[in-house]
Design a protein around this motif. Structure first.
Motif, mmCIF file in Angstrom:
data_model
loop_
_atom_site.group_PDB
_atom_site.id
_atom_site.type_symbol
_atom_site.label_atom_id
_atom_site.label_comp_id
_atom_site.label_asym_id
_atom_site.label_seq_id
_atom_site.Cartn_x
_atom_site.Cartn_y
_atom_site.Cartn_z
ATOM 1 N N GLY A 42 0.823 -1.204 0.000
ATOM 2 C CA GLY A 42 0.000 0.000 0.000
ATOM 3 C C GLY A 42 0.852 1.246 0.000
ATOM 4 N N GLY A 43 0.171 2.368 -0.044
ATOM 5 C CA GLY A 43 0.874 3.637 -0.007
ATOM 6 C C GLY A 43 1.474 4.014 -1.348
ATOM 7 N N VAL A 44 1.678 5.288 -1.555
ATOM 8 C CA VAL A 44 2.336 5.802 -2.757
ATOM 9 C C VAL A 44 3.253 6.938 -2.340
ATOM 10 C CG1 VAL A 44 2.042 6.988 -4.949
ATOM 11 C CG2 VAL A 44 0.446 5.194 -4.313
ATOM 12 N N ASN A 45 4.491 6.864 -2.785
ATOM 13 C CA ASN A 45 5.430 7.978 -2.622
ATOM 14 C C ASN A 45 5.640 8.630 -3.979
ATOM 15 O OD1 ASN A 45 5.760 7.489 0.070
ATOM 16 N ND2 ASN A 45 7.782 6.563 -0.090
ATOM 17 N N TYR A 46 5.131 9.829 -4.148
ATOM 18 C CA TYR A 46 5.256 10.518 -5.425
ATOM 19 C C TYR A 46 6.697 10.957 -5.630
ATOM 20 C CZ TYR A 46 0.235 10.341 -5.419
ATOM 21 O OH TYR A 46 -1.053 9.884 -5.387
ATOM 22 N N GLY A 47 7.194 10.692 -6.831
ATOM 23 C CA GLY A 47 8.588 10.947 -7.126
ATOM 24 C C GLY A 47 9.460 9.721 -6.968
ATOM 25 N N GLY A 48 8.933 8.663 -6.311
ATOM 26 C CA GLY A 48 9.630 7.385 -6.243
ATOM 27 C C GLY A 48 10.619 7.245 -5.104
ATOM 28 N N GLN A 49 10.654 8.166 -4.141
ATOM 29 C CA GLN A 49 11.593 8.033 -3.044
ATOM 30 C C GLN A 49 11.127 6.946 -2.073
ATOM 31 O OE1 GLN A 49 10.039 10.893 -3.830
ATOM 32 N NE2 GLN A 49 11.605 12.302 -4.579
ATOM 33 N N ASP A 50 12.081 6.186 -1.541
ATOM 34 C CA ASP A 50 11.758 5.135 -0.594
ATOM 35 C C ASP A 50 11.601 5.710 0.805
ATOM 36 O OD1 ASP A 50 11.983 3.311 -2.612
ATOM 37 O OD2 ASP A 50 13.974 2.590 -2.030
ATOM 38 N N PRO A 51 10.604 5.246 1.580
ATOM 39 C CA PRO A 51 10.522 5.662 2.983
ATOM 40 C C PRO A 51 11.669 5.067 3.776
ATOM 41 C CG PRO A 51 8.908 3.959 2.520
ATOM 42 C CD PRO A 51 9.528 4.322 1.203
ATOM 43 N N ALA A 52 12.006 5.712 4.890
ATOM 44 C CA ALA A 52 13.128 5.244 5.699
ATOM 45 C C ALA A 52 12.831 3.885 6.331
ATOM 46 C CB ALA A 52 13.449 6.277 6.776
ATOM 47 N N ASP A 53 11.583 3.644 6.679
ATOM 48 C CA ASP A 53 11.208 2.396 7.362
ATOM 49 C C ASP A 53 9.916 1.879 6.732
ATOM 50 O OD1 ASP A 53 10.439 0.340 9.057
ATOM 51 O OD2 ASP A 53 11.024 1.402 10.880
ATOM 52 N N ILE A 54 10.044 0.947 5.802
ATOM 53 C CA ILE A 54 8.878 0.440 5.075
ATOM 54 C C ILE A 54 7.916 -0.268 6.009
ATOM 55 C CG2 ILE A 54 8.152 -1.210 3.302
ATOM 56 C CD1 ILE A 54 10.817 -0.541 1.863
ATOM 57 N N GLU A 55 8.446 -1.085 6.900
ATOM 58 C CA GLU A 55 7.563 -1.809 7.819
ATOM 59 C C GLU A 55 6.724 -0.851 8.658
ATOM 60 O OE1 GLU A 55 7.798 -4.847 11.659
ATOM 61 O OE2 GLU A 55 9.447 -4.838 10.208
ATOM 62 N N ALA A 56 7.316 0.261 9.101
ATOM 63 C CA ALA A 56 6.577 1.229 9.908
ATOM 64 C C ALA A 56 5.438 1.869 9.126
ATOM 65 C CB ALA A 56 7.526 2.306 10.426
ATOM 66 N N VAL A 57 5.572 1.948 7.804
ATOM 67 C CA VAL A 57 4.519 2.525 6.964
ATOM 68 C C VAL A 57 3.391 1.530 6.723
ATOM 69 C CG1 VAL A 57 4.010 3.435 4.653
ATOM 70 C CG2 VAL A 57 6.105 4.123 5.827
ATOM 71 N N ILE A 58 3.731 0.268 6.443
ATOM 72 C CA ILE A 58 2.737 -0.701 5.994
ATOM 73 C C ILE A 58 2.160 -1.549 7.129
ATOM 74 C CG2 ILE A 58 2.280 -2.582 4.365
ATOM 75 C CD1 ILE A 58 2.865 0.103 3.081
#
Length: 430
Positions: A304-320
């Motif tokens: 899930g989630g979308v980061n516009y511009g394609g940058q990766d979040p620092a902590d994917i698990e914390a987001v999802i």
């Protein structure tokens, strides 16, 4: 998440469970061919395989590994049609365009199944996916969606309301759902690896770790790489979100977007069946949607989630993880074994960009989140247009594509602002 070389696959569950595949050597020296395909994802491999089946001499160049980008990282869901519904296409682009696109709306799904059957591809292909409504407005939208698809001949749909949803999803989040029995899910990296092997069995050549540094237009197209040069009568540009400036004229009309996925520890058959009793893949109807399914070894794959511009979040698990635990509270605290992200390419009108530059450089990109099926269709249409059958390719190529407002500097913040607006509407049920 383990950091990997940009020339290797990300540390995903797909890469960890992929079928064995050879390492293809980088290009060295100068070669000639009928068609050079750039990008070994679904679009490029589909086009290359269709062209090889028709006798073309095809060389495929991949900057890293086969399936490195979105084709080897996505949610694995076979979702029919496009990122825009047919009624919008008809109202905006006319009945004839809608007719031609509507006739192709379910073809990509069929192509995938044909490839799996014809070439014996082991990719854990399973039937069925489900669109889940989080509120009454979304449920009304699913009723309209069902009627719309049935207008275009798709009859394998089933509406579920109330407690009937629990037959398919062990969650209290949803008020209703639409099941597409013709959809499905699979291991996408194994699907693209299987098609790459099929292409090679027909005499096709793949060079991995061979980025294209420069493309020079002409009667024969010249593609310069770090180790050599390809001279081709025709070229297919199929890098999607990973072209990295090779065709700068397209960049203003598309934007890379990142999406994130986590995969749990193995849950066991009973626990997995409690979440998804019949093994359907699920996506909800929110603007920034969640999507999930069970893997062959009974893990839950949740994205899930979308980061516009394609940058990766620092902590994917914390987001999802919070999204997963909201859907399935019983998974609170479950171990997450894999987490990764990947980029897809979005266009302003959410429809794919097809076209031809200088009469011999073809491109197909910008599937806006519906790439698994449409990429396979794109490969067939590219092969058709190269053999003189232009109508279906031209129906896509004729769609107008405008630049994102504000240009490259403002396309990310403006898109994020729009996404915030629509996601707020989702939360409030408007």
């Amino acid at each position: 998440m383990t950091v990997t070389s940009p020339m290797e696959h990300v540390a995903s569950w797909y890469a960890a469970s992929a079928n064995s595949a050879p390492r293809r050597p980088a290009l060295t020296g100068d070669i000639q061919c009928d068609v050079c395909v750039v990008g070994a994802g679904f679009t490029g491999i589909s086009a290359a395989l269709h062209l090889a089946e028709q006798g073309f001499q095809v060389v495929l160049l991949e900057a890293s590994r086969v399936g490195f980008g979105a084709s080897g990282r996505n949610g694995g869901q076979i979702v029919n049609s496009y990122s825009r519904d047919m009624d919008m296409i008809e109202s905006r682009y006319g009945s004839e365009t809608a007719r031609v696109l509507g006739d192709m709306a379910f073809e990509g799904n069929r192509i995938i199944r044909e490839r799996v059957a014809d070439y014996g591809i082991d990719c854990d292909l399973r039937d069925g996916n489900l669109f889940a409504a989080c509120n009454g407005k979304q449920m009304a939208g699913l009723r309209e969606h069902k009627a719309l698809w049935e207008r275009y001949g798709h009859q394998q749909l089933e509406l579920l309301e109330g407690e009937a949803v629990k037959r398919e999803v062990g969650s209290d989040r949803y008020s209703g759902a639409l099941v597409d029995h013709s959809g499905g899910h699979m291991h996408p990296l194994n699907l693209v690896l299987g098609q790459a092997a099929a292409f090679e069995s027909l005499g096709g050549v793949i060079h991995e770790q061979t980025p294209v540094d420069r493309l020079t237009h002409g009667e024969r197209v010249r593609l310069e790489t770090p180790g050599g040069v390809v001279s081709a009568a025709r070229v297919v540009m199929a890098g999607n979100a990973y072209l990295n400036g090779v065709l700068p004229e397209l960049e203003s009309k598309s934007m890379p977007c990142g999406t994130q996925i986590i995969v749990t520890e193995p849950l066991g058959e009973d626990r997995g069946r409690a979440l998804l009793p019949n093994g359907l893949a699920v996506e909800d109807c929110n603007y920034l949607l969640d999507y999930y399914r069970l893997t062959a070894d009974n893990r839950l794959l949740y994205g899930g989630g979308v980061n516009y511009g394609g940058q990766d979040p620092a902590d994917i698990e914390a987001v999802i993880r919070p999204k997963m635990e909201k859907t399935f509270p019983g998974l609170k605290g479950v171990s997450i074994d894999y987490a990764w992200s990947g980029n897809f390419l979005m266009t302003l009108n959410r429809l794919p960009q097809f076209g031809v530059i200088n009469d011999n450089v073809y491109y197909a990109q910008g599937y806006s989140g519906h790439g698994v099926t449409c990429t396979h269709l794109a490969g067939r249409l590219i092969a058709e247009v190269m053999t003189g059958r232009e109508e279906r390719f031209d129906a896509f190529a004729g769609l107008p594509h405008l630049p994102f407002p504000g240009g490259r500097m403002l396309r990310v913040p403006l898109s994020a602002l729009g996404a915030w607006y629509y996601s707020t509407r989702d939360r409030l049920g408007f």
